[in-house]
Enzyme design. Structure first.
Site, short mmCIF file in Angstrom:
data_model
loop_
_atom_site.label_atom_id
_atom_site.label_comp_id
_atom_site.label_asym_id
_atom_site.label_seq_id
_atom_site.Cartn_x
_atom_site.Cartn_y
_atom_site.Cartn_z
N THR A 15 -11.43 7.63 45.07
CA THR A 15 -11.59 6.54 44.11
C THR A 15 -13.03 6.42 43.65
O THR A 15 -13.32 6.28 42.45
CB THR A 15 -11.14 5.21 44.73
OG1 THR A 15 -9.81 5.35 45.21
CG2 THR A 15 -11.21 4.08 43.73
N TYR B 221 0.82 1.76 40.91
CA TYR B 221 1.47 1.32 39.67
C TYR B 221 2.99 1.22 39.78
O TYR B 221 3.59 0.21 39.42
CB TYR B 221 1.09 2.23 38.48
CG TYR B 221 1.60 1.72 37.14
CD1 TYR B 221 0.99 0.64 36.52
CD2 TYR B 221 2.71 2.29 36.54
CE1 TYR B 221 1.47 0.15 35.31
CE2 TYR B 221 3.21 1.81 35.34
CZ TYR B 221 2.58 0.73 34.73
OH TYR B 221 3.06 0.25 33.54
N TYR C 197 -3.91 7.35 52.65
CA TYR C 197 -4.88 6.38 52.12
C TYR C 197 -4.11 5.16 51.61
O TYR C 197 -3.40 5.24 50.61
CB TYR C 197 -5.69 7.04 51.01
CG TYR C 197 -6.76 6.20 50.35
CD1 TYR C 197 -7.25 5.02 50.93
CD2 TYR C 197 -7.31 6.59 49.13
CE1 TYR C 197 -8.22 4.26 50.31
CE2 TYR C 197 -8.29 5.84 48.50
CZ TYR C 197 -8.74 4.67 49.10
OH TYR C 197 -9.72 3.93 48.47
N ARG D 274 -5.78 -1.71 45.02
CA ARG D 274 -5.76 -0.84 43.84
C ARG D 274 -4.35 -0.37 43.49
O ARG D 274 -4.05 -0.12 42.33
CB ARG D 274 -6.67 0.38 44.06
CG ARG D 274 -8.15 0.03 44.04
CD ARG D 274 -9.02 1.28 44.12
NE ARG D 274 -10.43 0.96 44.11
CZ ARG D 274 -11.18 0.86 43.01
NH1 ARG D 274 -10.63 1.03 41.83
NH2 ARG D 274 -12.47 0.59 43.10
N LYS E 286 -6.64 6.39 56.21
CA LYS E 286 -7.75 5.57 55.72
C LYS E 286 -7.13 4.25 55.30
O LYS E 286 -6.46 4.16 54.27
CB LYS E 286 -8.46 6.24 54.55
CG LYS E 286 -9.59 5.38 53.97
CD LYS E 286 -10.18 5.99 52.71
CE LYS E 286 -11.24 5.07 52.10
NZ LYS E 286 -11.78 5.60 50.83
N ILE F 20 -14.27 6.09 56.19
CA ILE F 20 -14.62 6.81 54.96
C ILE F 20 -15.29 5.77 54.08
O ILE F 20 -14.64 4.85 53.58
CB ILE F 20 -13.40 7.44 54.29
CG1 ILE F 20 -12.81 8.53 55.20
CG2 ILE F 20 -13.78 8.04 52.93
CD1 ILE F 20 -11.57 9.20 54.66
#
Length: 294
Positions: free
Chosen positions: A46, A109, A135, A140, A164, A206
């Site tokens: 990202t 989304y 992840y 997001r 993550k 991370i």
């Protein structure tokens, strides 16, 4: 997978003023992190503005970072999305000869169910030639991957070796740590919670801010993993102001403002992102002065 224990950094993609990739700045950034204690590098996450980097640019970034790195640190490559077929196709056609792991974001989304998330990662695990780091970043993706789904994947696929976790949810971290398989790695994706997660049994982070302050941040995480809370929190408290500032407008505009202030790269970002405001840039510069960094 000991190579992913400690501090990995989600590298920015530095841009020139004309928004072409600034390879000189990227070389400075990679060398800076190698010299100052970062354990591994993450490409095209990202923070690397992966959604506005072309497929050809992504290949060039991997090739360039591989050349600069010269095998000194493990490399993780971000490959993810909400079109499972496309993600599987990219994995099948990617050259992983210099790559040690894959970071794959939970589908965004589309807002799949937990079963949809499981089946998405099942399809990836069945073709991936390298270890996979899941992840989860619901802020997001608008879809949280539950601990149950994460650990179901961990138990069902030997090549899914870590998550993550970036939900900024302490309870979710603790549930993952409480019930995970022995060798499965819980990595923080929240810089502000990274030390607490390490002290609770996590395997590292991370990080975004870590690439700007690799010496301090990586030492803090090492101390946390070792259970040396007092020394680790001494560093954490010093880094708290700058860590908060970089996320106050958006990421990676904030971290790019920090790296600009450190004369490593320019603050340029690609639309729809915009540069940090002048106000934030000044706040960041002032915070770095307090840390003795400018």
């Amino acid at each position: 997978m000991t190579k992913f224990i400690g501090t990995g950094v989600a590298l920015i993609t530095p841009f020139n003023a004309d928004l072409s990739i600034d390879y000189d700045a990227l070389e400075r950034l990679v060398e800076y992190n190698i010299a100052n204690g970062t354990e591994y590098l993450v490409i095209s996450g990202t923070t690397g503005e992966s959604v506005t980097v072309t497929a050809e640019e992504k290949k060039q970034l991997v090739s360039f970072i591989t050349k600069v790195n010269k095998g000194r640190l493990p490399l993780v490559l971000g490959i993810g999305g909400n079109n499972t077929t496309n993600v599987v196709s990219e994995i099948k056609t990617t050259d992983f000869s210099a790559i040690d792991g894959i970071l794959s974001v939970s589908p965004y989304y589309s807002k799949p169910t937990q079963e949809g998330i499981y089946q998405h990662f099942k399809a990836i695990a069945e073709v991936a030639p390298k270890p996979i780091i899941l992840y989860n970043v619901p802020g997001r993706t608008s879809s949280n991957m539950s601990p149950e789904t994460t650990l179901r994947l961990a138990r069902d696929f030997d090549n899914i070796i870590a998550v993550k976790e970036a939900g900024n949810n302490v309870h979710q971290y603790l549930e993952l740590l409480r019930t995970k398989p022995k060798d499965f790695l819980i990595l923080s994706g929240d810089d502000d919670l990274a030390l607490s997660v390490a002290l609770a049994g996590g395997s590292g982070v991370i990080s975004v801010i870590g690439q700007a302050l690799p010496k301090e941040f990586s030492e803090m995480i090492r101390l946390g993993i070792a259970g040396r809370a007092k020394e680790a929190y001494d560093i954490h408290f010093k880094l708290m102001p700058i860590t908060g500032l970089i996320f106050s407008e958006n990421n990676p505009a904030g971290i790019k403002a920090v790296l600009s202030s450190l004369n490593i790269s320019k603050p340029s970002v690609r639309l729809p992102l915009v540069q940090a405001t002048d106000y934030l840039k000044k706040e960041i510069a002032d915070a770095l002065k307090i840390l003795g960094k400018s």
